[in-house]
Design a protein around this motif. Structure first.
Motif, short mmCIF file in Angstrom:
data_model
loop_
_atom_site.label_atom_id
_atom_site.label_comp_id
_atom_site.label_asym_id
_atom_site.label_seq_id
_atom_site.Cartn_x
_atom_site.Cartn_y
_atom_site.Cartn_z
N ASP A 283 0.84 -1.21 0.00
CA ASP A 283 0.00 0.00 0.00
C ASP A 283 0.87 1.25 0.00
OD1 ASP A 283 -2.24 -1.56 -0.02
OD2 ASP A 283 -2.67 -1.34 2.13
N ALA A 284 1.93 1.23 0.81
CA ALA A 284 2.83 2.41 0.88
C ALA A 284 3.49 2.64 -0.47
CB ALA A 284 3.88 2.20 1.95
N GLY A 285 3.89 1.55 -1.14
CA GLY A 285 4.51 1.69 -2.45
C GLY A 285 3.56 2.23 -3.48
N ALA A 286 2.32 1.72 -3.49
CA ALA A 286 1.33 2.19 -4.46
C ALA A 286 1.01 3.66 -4.25
CB ALA A 286 0.06 1.35 -4.34
N ILE A 287 0.89 4.08 -2.99
CA ILE A 287 0.59 5.48 -2.70
C ILE A 287 1.74 6.38 -3.16
CG2 ILE A 287 0.30 7.15 -0.83
CD1 ILE A 287 -1.22 4.93 0.68
N ALA A 288 2.97 5.96 -2.87
CA ALA A 288 4.13 6.77 -3.24
C ALA A 288 4.26 6.90 -4.75
CB ALA A 288 5.40 6.16 -2.65
N ILE A 289 4.12 5.78 -5.47
CA ILE A 289 4.22 5.83 -6.93
C ILE A 289 3.11 6.69 -7.51
CG2 ILE A 289 4.09 4.46 -9.04
CD1 ILE A 289 6.71 4.19 -7.50
N GLU A 331 12.50 15.92 -8.00
CA GLU A 331 13.69 15.14 -8.34
C GLU A 331 14.46 14.70 -7.10
OE1 GLU A 331 15.11 16.83 -12.68
OE2 GLU A 331 15.68 17.96 -10.89
N GLN A 332 14.55 15.59 -6.12
CA GLN A 332 15.28 15.25 -4.90
C GLN A 332 14.47 14.36 -3.97
OE1 GLN A 332 16.24 19.28 -3.63
NE2 GLN A 332 18.31 19.10 -4.41
N GLU A 333 13.17 14.38 -4.13
CA GLU A 333 12.31 13.55 -3.29
C GLU A 333 12.34 12.09 -3.71
OE1 GLU A 333 7.83 14.14 -1.48
OE2 GLU A 333 8.13 14.48 -3.62
N ILE A 334 12.50 11.82 -4.99
CA ILE A 334 12.42 10.45 -5.51
C ILE A 334 13.44 9.51 -4.86
CG2 ILE A 334 12.76 9.03 -7.58
CD1 ILE A 334 11.32 11.23 -9.16
N PRO A 335 14.74 9.88 -4.77
CA PRO A 335 15.68 8.94 -4.13
C PRO A 335 15.38 8.71 -2.65
CG PRO A 335 16.77 11.01 -4.68
CD PRO A 335 15.45 11.02 -5.36
N GLU A 336 14.87 9.72 -1.95
CA GLU A 336 14.54 9.54 -0.54
C GLU A 336 13.37 8.56 -0.38
OE1 GLU A 336 16.45 10.65 1.84
OE2 GLU A 336 17.71 11.47 0.24
N ILE A 337 12.38 8.69 -1.22
CA ILE A 337 11.24 7.77 -1.17
C ILE A 337 11.67 6.36 -1.55
CG2 ILE A 337 9.04 7.22 -2.29
CD1 ILE A 337 8.47 10.20 -2.38
N ALA A 338 12.52 6.26 -2.58
CA ALA A 338 12.99 4.95 -3.02
C ALA A 338 13.73 4.22 -1.90
CB ALA A 338 13.89 5.10 -4.24
N ARG A 339 14.52 4.93 -1.13
CA ARG A 339 15.26 4.31 -0.02
C ARG A 339 14.32 3.76 1.05
NH1 ARG A 339 19.88 7.91 2.40
NH2 ARG A 339 20.44 5.89 3.30
N GLN A 340 13.21 4.45 1.25
CA GLN A 340 12.27 4.01 2.27
C GLN A 340 11.48 2.78 1.84
OE1 GLN A 340 9.79 7.33 3.39
NE2 GLN A 340 11.54 8.71 3.57
N GLU A 345 21.01 -1.28 -0.26
CA GLU A 345 22.03 -0.26 -0.08
C GLU A 345 22.44 0.33 -1.43
OE1 GLU A 345 23.50 1.14 2.60
OE2 GLU A 345 21.96 0.09 3.76
N PRO A 346 22.53 1.65 -1.54
CA PRO A 346 23.02 2.24 -2.78
C PRO A 346 24.46 1.84 -3.03
CG PRO A 346 22.84 3.90 -1.05
CD PRO A 346 22.21 2.67 -0.51
N ASP A 347 24.74 1.35 -4.22
CA ASP A 347 26.08 0.88 -4.54
C ASP A 347 26.32 1.08 -6.04
OD1 ASP A 347 28.48 -0.40 -4.97
OD2 ASP A 347 27.85 -2.33 -4.14
N ALA A 348 27.17 2.03 -6.36
CA ALA A 348 27.41 2.37 -7.76
C ALA A 348 28.02 1.22 -8.55
CB ALA A 348 28.30 3.60 -7.86
N ARG A 349 28.69 0.27 -7.87
CA ARG A 349 29.35 -0.84 -8.56
C ARG A 349 28.50 -2.11 -8.54
NH1 ARG A 349 34.87 -0.29 -5.25
NH2 ARG A 349 33.27 0.03 -3.66
N SER A 350 27.29 -1.99 -8.01
CA SER A 350 26.44 -3.17 -7.90
C SER A 350 25.99 -3.65 -9.27
CB SER A 350 25.21 -2.85 -7.04
OG SER A 350 24.31 -3.94 -7.02
N THR A 351 25.82 -4.97 -9.39
CA THR A 351 25.26 -5.54 -10.61
C THR A 351 23.73 -5.46 -10.60
OG1 THR A 351 25.27 -7.74 -9.60
CG2 THR A 351 27.19 -7.11 -10.92
N GLN A 352 23.16 -5.09 -9.45
CA GLN A 352 21.72 -4.91 -9.36
C GLN A 352 21.38 -3.50 -9.82
OE1 GLN A 352 20.62 -5.77 -5.32
NE2 GLN A 352 20.83 -7.99 -5.59
#
Length: 389
Positions: A283-289, A331-340, A345-352
């Motif tokens: 529900d939280a994800g659907a509301i945020a999107i 634009e600045q809100e999107i990464p904060e919401i995505a983390r929640q 973990e954010p990882d620039a070298r991740s294969t994910q």
């Protein structure tokens, strides 16, 4: 109180036909790019891609054909822009020239200066903007770089910073002082907007210019410090009228601040967030999107309105400032919401893909409310437009 509106853009059926052509091109051209590479569209540098866009007539689209353009509408250009940005295309090299430098030259340039326009439209001439300075930032009225009149031209001294892609650019549009306010007839000393001008600077053939890299925390090199030390500019380098630089640059900023790049910088992360949450989000994800999608749809409506106003020959500087300010917030809100919403973990070298795109967006998000005008400057412009100051 003075209100300003966002009139609906005129209908443009040709734009939607064009949208299909652009998507077909991008599906092939970007087929091998990973999502984290698509997140780098602001700084993605690919000269071959820029030339390919030029060959398809997608740079300088609204310019007259006599200057290498294609006589198309601002709304058709808007479609190309939003499709490129949403897809994560590497547009950095031709971006500034197409968005603002070319239109400025077209509007106030001499016949000789306009000879550069076909090269821009072909994706072969790249520009940077010499505006920000040390201890000045977005307060352009405080610039100290000066062009002193000498025989045959001007001698320029001063420093510009945060100059994107200066090391790869052929030309710079330089904003600097050509006299103090008290030296200009009709200007009062308190008028900080007087006595400033713009110049078209050939970066490859002008002695006295030093370009030094400013490395981002991510290790990327796209910012630069540009130092002018007795750099001589001929009289023909003056762009527009001497002393009219403030009026010219504020009109130019309407192009810089209103486009879809002002709310799509985090779009690749939003796409990866939706993919990660799947078809049955919480529900939280659907509301945020839903909320983020609503914000982007509204910003797109406002931004398209500004494109329509530009097409009508208006100067929507106030509307552009509002689009830029609201867009940076989303634009600045999107990464904060995505983390929640996603335990990763954010990882620039991740294969994910999600973790890599999250890392890239988080590292760049602080700049979203600085580039193109700091939030405080923009809100001052908006308040003045509403008669609040």
């Amino acid at each position: 109180m003075n209100a300003f509106s966002f009139p609906p853009p005129p209908p443009c059926p040709e734009a939607e036909v064009l949208r299909g052509e652009v998507r077909d091109f991008l599906n092939t051209a970007l087929a091998d790019r990973r999502p984290v590479e698509k997140a780098e569209f602001w700084t993605g540098m690919d000269a071959a891609f820029s030339r390919a866009m030029g060959q398809r007539g997608w740079i300088g689209m609204t310019w007259p054909k006599a200057h290498g353009g294609h006589g198309r509408t601002s709304l058709e250009r808007y479609v190309v822009l939003e499709e490129m940005l949403a897809a994560g295309a590497p547009v950095a090299l031709h971006w500034i020239a197409d968005r603002q430098s070319g239109p400025l030259i077209l509007r106030v340039g001499t016949d000789e200066q306009k000879k550069i326009l076909p090269r821009i439209a072909a994706g072969e001439a790249f520009f940077c903007i010499g505006m920000s300075e040390p201890d000045v930032g977005s307060d352009l009225a405080s610039v100290r770089t000066r062009a002193a009149k000498v025989q045959g031209g001007y001698l320029v001294n001063g420093t510009k910073v945060w100059t994107s892609f200066a090391h790869l650019s052929h030309y710079m549009i330089l904003f600097c002082r050509t006299g103090s306010a008290e030296d200009r007839p009709g200007n009062q000393p308190a008028d900080r907007h007087g006595g400033v001008s713009q110049f078209l600077v050939d970066l490859h053939n002008t002695p006295g210019i030093t370009i030094r890299p400013i490395m981002a925390l991510t290790g990327e090199h796209h910012f630069n410090e540009v130092v002018f030390a007795d750099a001589f500019l001929p009289e023909g380098a003056l762009l527009g009228r001497e002393g009219d630089g403030w009026n010219q640059v504020t009109s130019e900023l309407a192009f810089e601040r209103s486009g879809p790049e002002r709310f799509l910088s985090s779009f690749t992360l939003l796409v990866e967030l939706v993919r990660t949450l799947g078809p049955e989000p919480s529900d939280a994800g659907a509301i945020a999107i839903g909320r983020l999608t609503g914000h982007i749809m509204t910003l797109r409506r406002l931004s398209r309105s500004v494109a329509g106003m530009l097409q009508n020959g208006e100067n929507p500087a106030l509307q552009a400032a509002l689009v830029k300010d609201l867009g940076a917030m989303v634009e600045q809100e999107i990464p904060e919401i995505a983390r929640q919403l996603v335990d990763a973990e954010p990882d620039a070298r991740s294969t994910q893909d999600f973790a890599a795109v999250l890392a890239h967006t988080m590292m760049h998000a602080p700049s979203f409310s600085l580039r193109g005008g700091a939030r405080e400057i923009l809100r001052g412009i908006i308040a003045r437009g509403l008669g609040l100051r």
